[in-house]
Motif scaffolding. Sequence first.
Motif, PDB file in Angstrom:
ATOM      1  N   ASP A  33      -1.572  -0.279  -4.888  1.00  0.00           N
ATOM      2  CA  ASP A  33      -1.138  -1.482  -4.177  1.00  0.00           C
ATOM      3  C   ASP A  33      -0.176  -2.366  -4.956  1.00  0.00           C
ATOM      4  OD1 ASP A  33      -2.531  -4.013  -5.338  1.00  0.00           O
ATOM      5  OD2 ASP A  33      -4.155  -2.547  -5.269  1.00  0.00           O
ATOM      6  N   TYR A  49       0.859  -1.190   0.000  1.00  0.00           N
ATOM      7  CA  TYR A  49       0.000   0.000   0.000  1.00  0.00           C
ATOM      8  C   TYR A  49       0.888   1.230   0.000  1.00  0.00           C
ATOM      9  CZ  TYR A  49      -3.218   3.709   1.027  1.00  0.00           C
ATOM     10  OH  TYR A  49      -3.933   4.884   0.956  1.00  0.00           O
ATOM     11  N   GLN A  65      -3.429   1.412   7.943  1.00  0.00           N
ATOM     12  CA  GLN A  65      -3.967   2.731   7.600  1.00  0.00           C
ATOM     13  C   GLN A  65      -4.693   3.345   8.786  1.00  0.00           C
ATOM     14  OE1 GLN A  65      -6.527   1.094   4.518  1.00  0.00           O
ATOM     15  NE2 GLN A  65      -5.322   2.122   2.936  1.00  0.00           N
ATOM     16  N   ALA A 122       3.182  -0.962   4.257  1.00  0.00           N
ATOM     17  CA  ALA A 122       2.381   0.191   3.855  1.00  0.00           C
ATOM     18  C   ALA A 122       3.214   1.439   4.095  1.00  0.00           C
ATOM     19  CB  ALA A 122       1.079   0.259   4.657  1.00  0.00           C
ATOM     20  N   SER A 127       1.346  -3.685   9.125  1.00  0.00           N
ATOM     21  CA  SER A 127       1.138  -2.444   8.384  1.00  0.00           C
ATOM     22  C   SER A 127      -0.293  -1.978   8.566  1.00  0.00           C
ATOM     23  CB  SER A 127       1.431  -2.657   6.891  1.00  0.00           C
ATOM     24  OG  SER A 127       2.772  -3.041   6.696  1.00  0.00           O
ATOM     25  N   GLY A 160      -0.413   5.654   5.470  1.00  0.00           N
ATOM     26  CA  GLY A 160      -0.021   4.246   5.537  1.00  0.00           C
ATOM     27  C   GLY A 160       1.298   4.124   6.268  1.00  0.00           C
TER      28      GLY A 160
END
Length: 307
Positions: free
Chosen positions: A169, A157, A229, A188, A227, A202
């Motif tokens: 991605d 990400y 968000q 990410a 990872s 991210g």
Amino acid sequence: MTDYFAAPGRFFRGNLHTHSTLSDGALAPEEVCRRYRDEGYDFLSLTDHLLGQYGYPLADTRPFRTPDFTTIIGAEVHAGAQDNGELWHLVANGLPFDFEPPESPTFFAKDSKESAQSLAARAVAAGAYVSIAHPQWSGLTQRDAESIQVAHAVETYNHGCANGADRPDGFHALEQLLEQGRRLDLIATDDAHFTEPDHFGGWVMVKAQENDPDALLDSLKAGAFYSSQGPELRNIVVTDAEVVVESSAVVSVVVQGHGNKVKAQHGLSMTRAQVPLAKFAASPYIRVTVIDAAGRRAWSNPIWLDD
């Protein structure tokens, strides 16, 4: 059980892919570090493009460390052409200052003395944590991905690529490599340039005993991180019959494995889910995704079931 959840230490939040005015970013290195520090990040790796047009910069962010915030020396490195003719992009966190830059004058790929495969191997040998950057944005082919034999992770990400190109991605590239038995992790990142909404979206959560560059790099190389968000992964326990996932409040817990092997649970404000593993009997690995009510995700690294 994935050992790092129970291991000593705590989770540190960090971004592994960022740019400044040393290459094509909008803010000076000191200001980039200040913004990440004030946003609550524990560490940052400033990874400006190691290209001749910028003087092959390897940012020295050591002066911007504080008792609560540290930096990992790094760069986005380039050499050779992908199958589509575009310049290779790799992220190398933990480069030494005496790392010899590749012959890459500009963003345009050219015949050079070094291939991307050689560059990745040389960066790993120098102690760096190496990731294949933004596969979808780059137009990476599967042959490209397979050619990098020594990377630690795939950037699955990329917040800047999500908002600036709608190409966020690298999961397909990662999954194909996992199918071949390649034991790669996933990260990410922001890939922040501060020229658009490409920051604070991210990150990695690294389990270490101290917020120290060497300790963080050791944990990254050991896969002791996840990872995110936004959501938190708090524990993952794998038994013969099920995987138990503990997290912050989410609406979906998804377990993925070999091929089309997927099993999900859905609900409101779930903080614990028990997902049966019967469907994954022939899968050598699983990985876990949790999704919150805002659609934000957190991802575990692959968990190899024969370990």
